[in-house]
Structure formats: C-alpha cells, structure tokens
Motif scaffolding. Structure first.
Motif, PDB file in Angstrom:
ATOM      1  N   LYS A   1      -6.991   8.633  -7.618  1.00  0.00           N
ATOM      2  CA  LYS A   1      -5.814   7.986  -7.054  1.00  0.00           C
ATOM      3  C   LYS A   1      -5.485   6.734  -7.878  1.00  0.00           C
ATOM      4  O   LYS A   1      -5.866   5.625  -7.545  1.00  0.00           O
ATOM      5  N   SER A   2      -4.779   6.955  -8.985  1.00  0.00           N
ATOM      6  CA  SER A   2      -4.410   5.841  -9.846  1.00  0.00           C
ATOM      7  C   SER A   2      -3.136   6.178 -10.608  1.00  0.00           C
ATOM      8  O   SER A   2      -2.741   7.339 -10.678  1.00  0.00           O
ATOM      9  N   TYR A   3      -2.514   5.140 -11.141  1.00  0.00           N
ATOM     10  CA  TYR A   3      -1.369   5.338 -12.025  1.00  0.00           C
ATOM     11  C   TYR A   3      -1.405   4.268 -13.102  1.00  0.00           C
ATOM     12  O   TYR A   3      -2.057   3.241 -12.957  1.00  0.00           O
TER      13      TYR A   3
ATOM     14  N   GLU B   1       0.967   4.066  -2.926  1.00  0.00           N
ATOM     15  CA  GLU B   1       0.733   5.483  -2.613  1.00  0.00           C
ATOM     16  C   GLU B   1       1.915   6.355  -3.028  1.00  0.00           C
ATOM     17  O   GLU B   1       1.728   7.475  -3.506  1.00  0.00           O
ATOM     18  N   LYS B   2       3.150   5.829  -2.862  1.00  0.00           N
ATOM     19  CA  LYS B   2       4.336   6.576  -3.319  1.00  0.00           C
ATOM     20  C   LYS B   2       4.286   6.784  -4.827  1.00  0.00           C
ATOM     21  O   LYS B   2       4.582   7.871  -5.319  1.00  0.00           O
TER      22      LYS B   2
ATOM     23  N   ILE C   1       1.667   6.794  -6.826  1.00  0.00           N
ATOM     24  CA  ILE C   1       0.601   7.745  -7.168  1.00  0.00           C
ATOM     25  C   ILE C   1       1.052   9.170  -6.854  1.00  0.00           C
ATOM     26  O   ILE C   1       0.877  10.084  -7.660  1.00  0.00           O
ATOM     27  N   GLY C   2       1.658   9.371  -5.690  1.00  0.00           N
ATOM     28  CA  GLY C   2       2.121  10.700  -5.297  1.00  0.00           C
ATOM     29  C   GLY C   2       3.224  11.221  -6.199  1.00  0.00           C
ATOM     30  O   GLY C   2       3.225  12.395  -6.589  1.00  0.00           O
TER      31      GLY C   2
ATOM     32  N   ILE D   1       0.847  -1.201   0.000  1.00  0.00           N
ATOM     33  CA  ILE D   1       0.000   0.000   0.000  1.00  0.00           C
ATOM     34  C   ILE D   1       0.877   1.244   0.000  1.00  0.00           C
ATOM     35  O   ILE D   1       0.629   2.203  -0.749  1.00  0.00           O
ATOM     36  N   THR D   2       1.929   1.236   0.817  1.00  0.00           N
ATOM     37  CA  THR D   2       2.853   2.371   0.864  1.00  0.00           C
ATOM     38  C   THR D   2       3.505   2.595  -0.494  1.00  0.00           C
ATOM     39  O   THR D   2       3.608   3.736  -0.958  1.00  0.00           O
TER      40      THR D   2
ATOM     41  N   LYS E   1      -3.990  17.095  -4.898  1.00  0.00           N
ATOM     42  CA  LYS E   1      -3.681  16.012  -3.978  1.00  0.00           C
ATOM     43  C   LYS E   1      -4.969  15.446  -3.373  1.00  0.00           C
ATOM     44  O   LYS E   1      -5.074  14.261  -3.102  1.00  0.00           O
TER      45      LYS E   1
END
Length: 168
Positions: free
Chosen positions: A143-145, A60-61, A63-64, A56-57, A138
């Motif tokens: 929230k996708s890539y 999220e990295k 995506i960010g 998950i981390t 943000k």
C-alpha cells in the motif's frame, strides 16, 4: 567473570544513548539538511506521518487509483498486443477522460504508474529470468505510491509535510 570499571560502564551508556538518538531524527534536522543541500539533487527520505481522517482518505484514494490504473493499462497493453502484435503506448491522460475520478488524485503518482509499467515490460523483454508483469492485487499488494517533487509541490512547512492534492 569479567569486571567492569566505572569508566567502561559510562562508555557503554554513552554508546547506547547515541544509538537511541540516531533512531529518530527530528523534523527540524531533516529540514535543515534539505535547506543546506540547496538546488542539488535532494535525497529521498522516510518520515513517519500522522494524517487526519480526510488525509487518510486522500492517501487511500491515491493508492487505489494507482493500482487501478496499473491494472487497466496492463490489460489494455495485453489486449492490444494480442490484436495488433504491437505494443500500445498509453498514458494516464487518456484514462482520465474515461474515468473522471482519476482527476481527484496526484497526477504525478499516476505518471509514475505508467513509468513503473513500462519499466516492468522493458525488464521482461531484456532479461530472460524476469517474468511477465503481474496485476496488482487489492489485498496482497504494498500500500504505497510514488510522487515527484516539481516546483516545490512537496515541502516541509514548520513541522508539517505538504504533499500534492493533500488538504492541511
């Protein structure tokens, strides 16, 4: 009042059961389908995943970093155009030198950010009704890539989906 015969009720039940079975496709069926396609263009698919905390981390990295890179590249293109009156051709590799933490995520996801931004500019200049590319928020962005499959870096192993830069 409509009367149902036993046969009609059985047909309705079987239709409902078929619809239920179509909602969720087992991973094995997807795996068999992908193998049957061989080296043809493989279709995209949506699968529900159950990542652990580290995964998950990492997601999220990614995506960010994708959002950050999109916004940074857009700002640089705007600034360069205002100064030089020419479009800037920038790549994610140039930003990895300045921001080394971009190396922690999938490089193909960052390359897709560049393609998305170039596509947004192309659309802006070609189609009059399309607005200027916006910064990614943000809080209010999807929230996708997007990543690409190259040399088997994405695959199904048993029941598990292997993604680039993702620890099992």
């Amino acid at each position: 009042v409509m009367k149902y015969s036993r046969k009609m009720l059985d047909n309705k039940r079987s239709e409902r059961e078929q619809k239920k079975s179509l909602k969720y496709t087992p991973v094995e069926t997807i795996h068999q389908y992908i193998e049957s396609q061989g080296e043809k263009d493989k279709p995209g698919s949506k699968n529900k995943i159950y990542p652990n905390k580290e995964q998950i981390t990492q997601i999220e990295k990614t995506i960010g970093c994708s959002r950050f890179l999109y916004n940074r590249m857009l700002a640089d293109k705007i600034r360069h155009y205002q100064e030089e009156k020419k479009m800037l051709k920038n790549t994610p590799a140039g930003y990895k030198k300045e921001y080394p933490w971009l190396k922690e995520v999938d490089s193909l996801a960052l390359a897709n950010v560049q393609l998305n931004l170039e596509g947004a500019f192309r659309k802006f200049f070609r189609e009059p009704g399309v607005g200027f590319p916006h910064y990614k928020s943000k809080k209010h962005s999807r929230k996708s890539y997007t990543t690409n499959m190259v040399n088997g870096n994405i695959c199904l192993q048993d029941r598990f989906l292997k993604l680039p830069k993702m620890q099992p």
